[in-house]
Design an enzyme around this catalytic site. Structure first.
Site, mmCIF file in Angstrom:
data_model
loop_
_atom_site.group_PDB
_atom_site.id
_atom_site.type_symbol
_atom_site.label_atom_id
_atom_site.label_comp_id
_atom_site.label_asym_id
_atom_site.label_seq_id
_atom_site.Cartn_x
_atom_site.Cartn_y
_atom_site.Cartn_z
ATOM 1 N N HIS A 37 -16.654 -56.219 -41.434
ATOM 2 C CA HIS A 37 -15.496 -57.116 -41.392
ATOM 3 C C HIS A 37 -14.904 -57.052 -39.981
ATOM 4 O O HIS A 37 -15.428 -56.329 -39.114
ATOM 5 C CB HIS A 37 -14.475 -56.719 -42.472
ATOM 6 C CG HIS A 37 -14.132 -55.253 -42.485
ATOM 7 N ND1 HIS A 37 -13.465 -54.631 -41.449
ATOM 8 C CD2 HIS A 37 -14.403 -54.267 -43.384
ATOM 9 C CE1 HIS A 37 -13.302 -53.347 -41.735
ATOM 10 N NE2 HIS A 37 -13.879 -53.092 -42.896
ATOM 11 N N HIS A 40 -14.448 -53.604 -38.271
ATOM 12 C CA HIS A 40 -15.649 -53.056 -37.626
ATOM 13 C C HIS A 40 -15.882 -53.750 -36.284
ATOM 14 O O HIS A 40 -16.201 -53.103 -35.283
ATOM 15 C CB HIS A 40 -16.888 -53.304 -38.494
ATOM 16 C CG HIS A 40 -16.902 -52.569 -39.804
ATOM 17 N ND1 HIS A 40 -16.880 -53.211 -41.007
ATOM 18 C CD2 HIS A 40 -16.976 -51.244 -40.087
ATOM 19 C CE1 HIS A 40 -16.938 -52.326 -41.997
ATOM 20 N NE2 HIS A 40 -16.987 -51.121 -41.462
HETATM 21 P P1 AMP Z 1 -17.256 -47.726 -42.650
HETATM 22 O O1 AMP Z 1 -18.306 -48.792 -42.528
HETATM 23 O O2 AMP Z 1 -16.216 -48.018 -43.672
HETATM 24 O O3 AMP Z 1 -17.832 -46.339 -42.705
HETATM 25 O O4 AMP Z 1 -16.462 -47.785 -41.270
HETATM 26 C C1 AMP Z 1 -17.125 -47.690 -40.044
HETATM 27 C C2 AMP Z 1 -16.086 -47.527 -38.961
HETATM 28 O O5 AMP Z 1 -15.189 -48.639 -38.984
HETATM 29 C C3 AMP Z 1 -15.225 -46.260 -39.158
HETATM 30 O O6 AMP Z 1 -14.992 -45.664 -37.898
HETATM 31 C C4 AMP Z 1 -13.961 -46.832 -39.755
HETATM 32 O O7 AMP Z 1 -12.819 -46.032 -39.504
HETATM 33 C C5 AMP Z 1 -13.855 -48.167 -39.046
HETATM 34 N N1 AMP Z 1 -13.010 -49.108 -39.784
HETATM 35 C C6 AMP Z 1 -13.078 -49.381 -41.115
HETATM 36 N N2 AMP Z 1 -12.089 -50.239 -41.445
HETATM 37 C C7 AMP Z 1 -11.391 -50.507 -40.317
HETATM 38 C C8 AMP Z 1 -10.251 -51.308 -40.022
HETATM 39 N N3 AMP Z 1 -9.618 -52.000 -40.951
HETATM 40 N N4 AMP Z 1 -9.806 -51.342 -38.736
HETATM 41 C C9 AMP Z 1 -10.432 -50.626 -37.778
HETATM 42 N N5 AMP Z 1 -11.509 -49.844 -37.998
HETATM 43 C C10 AMP Z 1 -11.985 -49.779 -39.250
#
Ligand code: AMP
Length: 283
Positions: A37, A40
């Site tokens: 999203h 990311h």
């Molecule tokens: P995930 O795919 O959920 O493991 O997240 C991958 C990376 O994206 C991690 O470093 C998360 O902290 C970051 N992330 C997830 N959601 C958000 C968001 N809403 N804003 C900024 N970074 C995010």
């Protein structure tokens, strides 16, 4: 549009990146579990500010999911993810299989204390060990100059800063701010689980954090603020795992510095949501 190299094997990734390093280019890594999203993609944009070449990884890491958690149902949207990363100018996308990351006989993990204690660990005991192990493997496969992680997963960010420092992994960890929907809900791949009715309620998680901040700024006691917020969340259908005010670096108590972080995790139906905000120093 420049098409990124999509790589599935660590050996091929290393070969690709050693060519890039030979050209004296710096490398930034953005690890993800896919279902990308705007949050990311904002990390990718931050990565471009810090390095010549951006590598993104997509891996739904089985070792950070507990029994009965959502590993099987976690959204997987690989083709769309590749297109989104291509349009953000990513150089290389690493998409390993579980077998590539955890071949038969794999039996090691990173052991953690410090900021990994309590909060998420009290509810997901294996989570940070799984995260730290996979992040270590990704860092050692890519050997980036910098790696970007979101403040959305604030405890995870502090854990990663701590163990990379402790283990002398030569990488600069950069935290990037949380991107939110217009009603304040933190963007998350798991928001896709919410029913339309739950989606409306979900924005209250952030709203309650903001309320807590306002109440704390009026010097109300933390115990009173915490009790009120948990009651409010429970009344509208959340089951609160924790709502805690912690030292923003150690995440422990007592709060040593005057930098504070307010962290929450709560279930709404089957969906577990987490969020956090900075709380300015107490006056
Ligand atoms: P995930 O795919 O959920 O493991 O997240 C991958 C990376 O994206 C991690 O470093 C998360 O902290 C970051 N992330 C997830 N959601 C958000 C968001 N809403 N804003 C900024 N970074 C995010």
């Amino acid at each position: 549009m420049h098409q990124p190299s999509v790589i599935n094997q660590i050996s091929e990734l290393r070969k690709h990146l050693s060519n890039i390093r030979r050209q004296s280019k710096t490398i930034a890594l953005v690890p993800t579990m896919g279902a990308l999203h705007q949050g990311h993609l904002s990390l990718i944009q931050t990565a471009h500010q810090h390095a010549d070449c951006v590598v993104a990884s997509i891996f739904v890491n089985p070792t950070q999911f507990g029994v009965g958690e959502d590993f099987d149902s976690y959204p997987r949207t690989e083709q769309e993810d590749i297109e989104k990363l291509a349009s953000e100018g990513v150089d290389c996308i690493f998409i390993p299989s579980a077998k590539e990351m955890y071949p038969t006989g794999f039996c090691s993990s990173v052991d953690l204390q410090g900021p990994a204690r309590e909060l998420e660990t009290s509810h997901r005991p294996h989570f940070f060990s799984g995260v730290a192990t996979v992040v270590t493997k990704l860092l050692l496969s890519v050997m980036p100059d910098t790696a970007i992680f979101g403040e959305k997963d604030y405890q995870q960010l502090q854990v990663i800063k701590q163990f990379t420092r402790d283990l002398n992994i030569p990488v600069k960890i950069i935290g990037a701010p949380t991107l939110r929907e217009t009603d304040g809900l933190a963007m998350s791949s798991r928001n896709a689980y919410l029913s339309p009715a739950e989606r409306k309620i979900a924005a209250q998680l952030y709203a309650q954090l903001v309320n807590c901040e306002a109440d704390l700024s009026k010097n109300q006691s933390w115990q009173e603020v915490q009790r009120k917020a948990i009651t409010n969340l429970t009344q509208i259908g959340f089951e609160v795992d924790y709502l805690e005010l912690r030292d923003s670096q150690t995440l422990n108590l007592p709060i040593i510095g005057n930098q504070r972080r307010l962290l929450v995790a709560a279930k709404l139906g089957k969906t577990r949501l987490i969020d956090n905000i900075h709380i300015p120093a107490a006056s």
